[in-house]
Design a protein around this motif. Structure first.
Motif, PDB file in Angstrom:
ATOM      1  N   UNK A 128      -5.374  16.693  38.436  1.00  0.00           N
ATOM      2  CA  UNK A 128      -5.357  17.441  37.178  1.00  0.00           C
ATOM      3  C   UNK A 128      -3.959  17.598  36.564  1.00  0.00           C
ATOM      4  N   UNK A 129      -2.964  16.869  37.091  1.00  0.00           N
ATOM      5  CA  UNK A 129      -1.593  17.066  36.599  1.00  0.00           C
ATOM      6  C   UNK A 129      -1.500  16.829  35.083  1.00  0.00           C
ATOM      7  N   UNK A 130      -2.199  15.776  34.594  1.00  0.00           N
ATOM      8  CA  UNK A 130      -2.133  15.469  33.162  1.00  0.00           C
ATOM      9  C   UNK A 130      -2.674  16.632  32.332  1.00  0.00           C
ATOM     10  N   UNK A 131      -3.862  17.110  32.691  1.00  0.00           N
ATOM     11  CA  UNK A 131      -4.507  18.181  31.914  1.00  0.00           C
ATOM     12  C   UNK A 131      -3.657  19.441  31.923  1.00  0.00           C
ATOM     13  N   UNK A 132      -3.130  19.801  33.081  1.00  0.00           N
ATOM     14  CA  UNK A 132      -2.320  21.028  33.177  1.00  0.00           C
ATOM     15  C   UNK A 132      -1.030  20.884  32.347  1.00  0.00           C
ATOM     16  N   UNK A 133      -0.406  19.698  32.444  1.00  0.00           N
ATOM     17  CA  UNK A 133       0.845  19.472  31.710  1.00  0.00           C
ATOM     18  C   UNK A 133       0.598  19.543  30.210  1.00  0.00           C
ATOM     19  N   UNK A 134      -0.443  18.879  29.780  1.00  0.00           N
ATOM     20  CA  UNK A 134      -0.779  18.832  28.345  1.00  0.00           C
ATOM     21  C   UNK A 134      -1.041  20.242  27.814  1.00  0.00           C
ATOM     22  N   UNK A 135      -1.837  21.003  28.559  1.00  0.00           N
ATOM     23  CA  UNK A 135      -2.168  22.367  28.110  1.00  0.00           C
ATOM     24  C   UNK A 135      -0.910  23.224  28.026  1.00  0.00           C
ATOM     25  N   UNK A 136      -0.039  23.080  29.006  1.00  0.00           N
ATOM     26  CA  UNK A 136       1.192  23.890  29.011  1.00  0.00           C
ATOM     27  C   UNK A 136       2.061  23.521  27.811  1.00  0.00           C
ATOM     28  N   UNK A 137       2.271  22.230  27.590  1.00  0.00           N
ATOM     29  CA  UNK A 137       3.119  21.796  26.472  1.00  0.00           C
ATOM     30  C   UNK A 137       2.521  22.255  25.138  1.00  0.00           C
ATOM     31  N   UNK A 138       1.194  22.181  25.016  1.00  0.00           N
ATOM     32  CA  UNK A 138       0.544  22.626  23.767  1.00  0.00           C
ATOM     33  C   UNK A 138       0.776  24.111  23.507  1.00  0.00           C
ATOM     34  N   UNK A 139       0.994  24.870  24.585  1.00  0.00           N
ATOM     35  CA  UNK A 139       1.310  26.309  24.430  1.00  0.00           C
ATOM     36  C   UNK A 139       2.801  26.540  24.223  1.00  0.00           C
TER      37      UNK A 139
END
Ligand code: HSE
Length: 404
Positions: A80-91
């Protein structure tokens, strides 16, 4: 204090948390507020760890905590590294990572997401463990046309080959040692088949070109076919065998390859042993540069991660630009690359060797078996090699010579 979270409490993640505590006073010289790891995400519990009370199993706890300004992703793998990274950057939460698989696959996309959201995505630890190489390419060498990169980019395989060469261990024994030392990937195939080094040269080449070099386009060979006997011949010729990631600008275009190479004693990478990595860069103005250090391991890799964390802490609310764009580079035809090849084959193929390869040079070793020959071919293109070797017959091993 600046609050952050660590995703993945394995070798590197635990190193990051410990390093921040051990070197807190050193860190405060550059980040006077200090840095505090508030959450650690992992599926497991760590009852024996002093950090167990910070462990959460739910990424939403981190994402929804308004105090968290930085996330360090040391999980490895795409999901899930991609999903977590993407969500964090979007915030708008800056992220740094040691995850070369994620950076090689999604680097430009995640860099753009960071830029769009006024935060940053840094990945110093994704290549070369503790060696500073990403920031030098992205900042110090932006003015250079980088004409070549030769890298020993995988600590596990360099360790394995050093132990095979110097201690006479079998491949399996040396791999076991590397795994016990925490260098190897969970799945050693990524190391020994060259995929890890291939992703790393893709990342370095992308930074050197400012465009995306897709790792899927890079010819990739690992070390699982290299034997003790190959090292015996190399020693006799005064050469070392190293798994290299190579990027070269040729007249035909950009050549990138991952493969084992034989290299001479006067090459700067010849003496790089054990878990050490090195990156030999040539710029059209600066000339030769050599970067050297531990390419894997808990604290060396954590050191590179923490350097990113500190840069993020000092630049909160801004985007640190990266030269790497999403535009893809077309690599030149790898069939036209020219090399001399070291070849071992059955003695019965002696005549066929001359017939198919022309002016060959025989090589002998103390470890030579009675029933085999070994020789170096003239310079051939990869396509010529493929044609000649098919006509020749089965080879026991084939290793490219770095240059001649
Ligand atoms: N397995 C990797 C190596 C870890 O051995 O180099 C560091 O990327």
């Amino acid at each position: 204090m600046i609050k952050m979270a660590v995703l993945g409490f394995g070798t590197v993640g635990s190193g990051v948390v410990e390093l921040i505590d051990i070197n807190q006073e050193v860190i405060r010289r550059a980040v006077p507020e200090g840095i505090y790891v508030k959450h650690i995400l992992d599926l497991r519990e760590f009852p024996d760890s002093p950090y167990n009370d910070r462990v959460t199993h739910d990424f939403e706890d981190i994402l929804n905590d308004p105090e968290i300004r930085i996330i360090c992703e040391t999980m490895g793998g795409k999901e899930p590294a991609y999903t977590f990274t993407k969500k964090a950057l979007e915030r708008g939460i800056s992220v740094c990572t040691s995850n070369k698989e994620l950076v090689a696959a999604f680097g430009p996309e995640l860099l753009k997401t960071a830029a769009d959201n006024h935060c940053s995505y840094l990945f110093e630890a994704s290549v070369g463990g503790g060696i500073p190489i990403i920031r030098p390419l992205n900042e110090c060498l932006k003015q250079e046309e980088i004409t070549s990169i030769y890298g020993i980019l995988n600590g596990t395989t360099n360790y394995i080959m050093t132990r095979m060469e110097e201690a006479g261990l079998s491949f399996e024994e040396a791999l076991k040692e590397a795994q016990d030392s925490g260098y190897a990937e969970r799945n050693p195939e990524a190391d020994v088949e060259g995929h890890d080094a291939c992703r790393k040269i893709a990342i370095l080449s992308s930074l050197a070109c400012g465009k995306t070099v897709r790792y899927e386009d890079i010819p990739c060979e690992g070390i699982s076919g290299i034997t003790k006997e190959d090292f015996g011949y190399a020693r006799k010729m005064g050469m070392a065998i190293k798994l290299l990631g190579v990027m070269k600008r040729e007249k035909s275009g950009l050549c990138v390859r991952t493969a084992p190479f034989m290299l001479k004693a006067d090459h700067p990478l010849y003496s790089v042993r054990d878990v050490f990595n090195a990156v030999f860069v040539h710029g059209n103005m600066v000339d030769d540069l050599m970067f050297y250090g531990r390419g894997a391991g808990k604290f060396p890799t954590a050191s590179a991660v923490v350097s990113d964390i500190m840069q993020l802490a000092a630049t909160l609310g801004t985007n640190l630009p990266c030269v790497w764009s999403a535009e893809t580079v077309s690599l030149s035809d790898s069939g036209q690359e020219r090399y001399r090849y070291f070849v071992r084959a059955d003695k019965g193929l002696q005549e066929a060797a001359k017939k198919n390869f022309g002016q060959i040079e025989y090589v002998h070793s103390d470890m030579s078996a009675e029933d085999e020959i070994a020789f170096i071919t003239p310079r051939l293109t990869e396509d010529e090699w493929a044609k000649s070797s098919t006509a020749f017959g089965d080879v026991i091993s084939k290793i490219r010579l770095l240059s001649d």
